[in-house]
Design an enzyme around this catalytic site. Structure first.
Site, PDB file in Angstrom:
ATOM      1  N   SER A 179      25.812  82.084  66.762  1.00 51.39           N
ATOM      2  CA  SER A 179      24.655  81.954  65.945  1.00 51.39           C
ATOM      3  C   SER A 179      24.178  83.387  65.075  1.00 51.39           C
ATOM      4  O   SER A 179      24.039  84.356  65.862  1.00 51.39           O
ATOM      5  CB  SER A 179      23.418  81.255  66.567  1.00 51.39           C
ATOM      6  OG  SER A 179      21.998  81.181  65.600  1.00 51.39           O
ATOM      7  N   TYR A 190      16.945  80.910  72.764  1.00 52.88           N
ATOM      8  CA  TYR A 190      18.083  80.399  72.076  1.00 52.88           C
ATOM      9  C   TYR A 190      18.931  81.462  71.619  1.00 52.88           C
ATOM     10  O   TYR A 190      20.116  81.524  71.907  1.00 52.88           O
ATOM     11  CB  TYR A 190      17.823  79.435  70.808  1.00 52.88           C
ATOM     12  CG  TYR A 190      19.241  79.035  69.981  1.00 52.88           C
ATOM     13  CD1 TYR A 190      20.040  78.361  70.617  1.00 52.88           C
ATOM     14  CD2 TYR A 190      19.083  79.611  68.626  1.00 52.88           C
ATOM     15  CE1 TYR A 190      21.113  78.100  69.998  1.00 52.88           C
ATOM     16  CE2 TYR A 190      20.234  79.215  68.040  1.00 52.88           C
ATOM     17  CZ  TYR A 190      21.320  78.420  68.495  1.00 52.88           C
ATOM     18  OH  TYR A 190      22.251  78.078  67.922  1.00 52.88           O
ATOM     19  N   LYS A 229      22.783  82.900  73.088  1.00 49.81           N
ATOM     20  CA  LYS A 229      24.060  82.838  72.201  1.00 49.81           C
ATOM     21  C   LYS A 229      24.724  84.347  72.448  1.00 49.81           C
ATOM     22  O   LYS A 229      25.997  84.619  72.415  1.00 49.81           O
ATOM     23  CB  LYS A 229      23.601  82.408  70.748  1.00 49.81           C
ATOM     24  CG  LYS A 229      23.548  81.016  70.393  1.00 49.81           C
ATOM     25  CD  LYS A 229      24.816  80.436  70.876  1.00 49.81           C
ATOM     26  CE  LYS A 229      24.973  78.982  70.576  1.00 49.81           C
ATOM     27  NZ  LYS A 229      26.001  78.071  70.755  1.00 49.81           N
TER      28      LYS A 229
END
Length: 323
Positions: A117, A141, A145
């Site tokens: 991402s 988050y 990643k």
């Protein structure tokens, strides 16, 4: 080759599964159905229900289907949720990936494609974000990643596995109404949701240093994203020097929040004036990808524009949210 697509019944996963199957690739999907919808998958793609944290299930699936490559999309992906539940995000996004990589290495899988991402970059102050822009994620988050990329590269080097990491920018649209995003977490469905409830769209901050004062983002049609996965998978299948390739997946063009809401108004026929509220913490003024490496390394370029994203997403929204 036979590809295992984790998260294959999800919004992005089903698009990838369909694109790869339509191109003649052998595909099997794995999904725990926490967000996936089995009906999204084409008939020729078998679905195994289960988690990437289930080591025994993974071993069985890899062996029974003769899997030779993995496309790993299964992950939790909501920023606010990651802030509230960081342990869960690390456990599922990083722990699940570790379990999957261990199973893949044990089965002799030599090709691994990882869904990453643009969240790994955080909020860089640059006009175009290249793959060499320093990574500084600002939420759990994005951290998971980035940690996932590190783990994929390390496992690839240790086990002779060719790897590619694709860093997505803002995904929208649908290749068909049935495949549309059913969640209300991204900006396009969030605006649809407000309009459906007879409420004005919201803009969080209109005092950014941009031409119209609202944040600028790079939006990518999910069908283009699926084609990027197909291109990356074929690059891996060719056995070329793809050991630790990392690629941005975006259009390389910025669209402001106000511009996007204007397009949504034109498509839906609901042109009410958006409400302007205060800035959200952590929002960068501008986040636009450099798409040069994707073109050079994968031979891929986005073909669909913002209006097509909104029109296709609106068709899907009306299917899943009938009046």
């Amino acid at each position: 080759m036979t590809w295992l697509i984790t998260g294959g019944a999800g919004y992005i996963g089903a698009h990838v599964a369909r694109a790869m199957a339509d191109a003649g690739e052998r595909v099997v999907a794995l999904d725990d159905l926490s967000a996936g919808v089995p009906e999204r998958l084409p008939a020729q793609v078998p679905l195994v229900t289960g988690s990437t944290m289930d080591a025994e299930l993974l071993k069985r699936v890899l062996a029974e289907h003769g899997v030779t490559g993995v496309v790993h999309l299964a992950a939790r992906k909501q920023v606010a949720e990651s802030v509230a539940q960081p342990m869960r995000y690390y456990r599922e996004n990083v722990g699940g990936l570790a379990t999957l990589l261990e199973a893949a290495a044990g089965a002799g899988v030599e090709r691994f494609l990882f869904s990453s991402s643009a969240a790994v970059y955080g909020n860089p102050d640059v006009d175009l974000i290249t793959e060499d822009t320093p990574c500084a994620p600002v939420n759990p988050y994005g951290e998971t990643k980035l940690a996932g990329e590190w783990l994929v590269r390390a496992a690839g080097q240790a086990h002779g596995m060719a790897t590619v990491c694709l860093r997505y920018f803002n995904v929208a649209g649908a290749a068909a109404p049935l495949l549309a995003d059913t969640g209300v977490f991204n900006i396009v469905p969030m605006v649809f949701d407000r309009l459906t409830r007879d409420e004005a769209p919201r803009i969080f901050g209109d005092d950014y240093p941009t031409p119209d004062g609202t944040c600028i983002r790079d939006y990518i049609h999910v069908a283009d994203l699926a084609e990027a996965h197909l291109a990356a998978a074929r690059r891996l299948a060719e056995g070329g020097p793809a050991g630790d390739l990392t690629v941005n997946i975006g259009r390389g063009e910025g669209v402001s929040v106000r511009e996007l809401i204007t397009v949504i108004g034109e498509v839906t026929g609901d042109r009410r004036t958006p409400l302007v509220e205060g800035r959200r913490p952590g929002d960068a003024p501008r986040a636009v990808a450099s798409a040069a490496r994707a073109a050079g390394e994968l031979g891929w370029r986005a073909r669909r524009g913002v209006r097509e994203m909104v029109e296709s997403a609106w068709q899907g929204w009306r299917l899943h949210h009938p009046e």
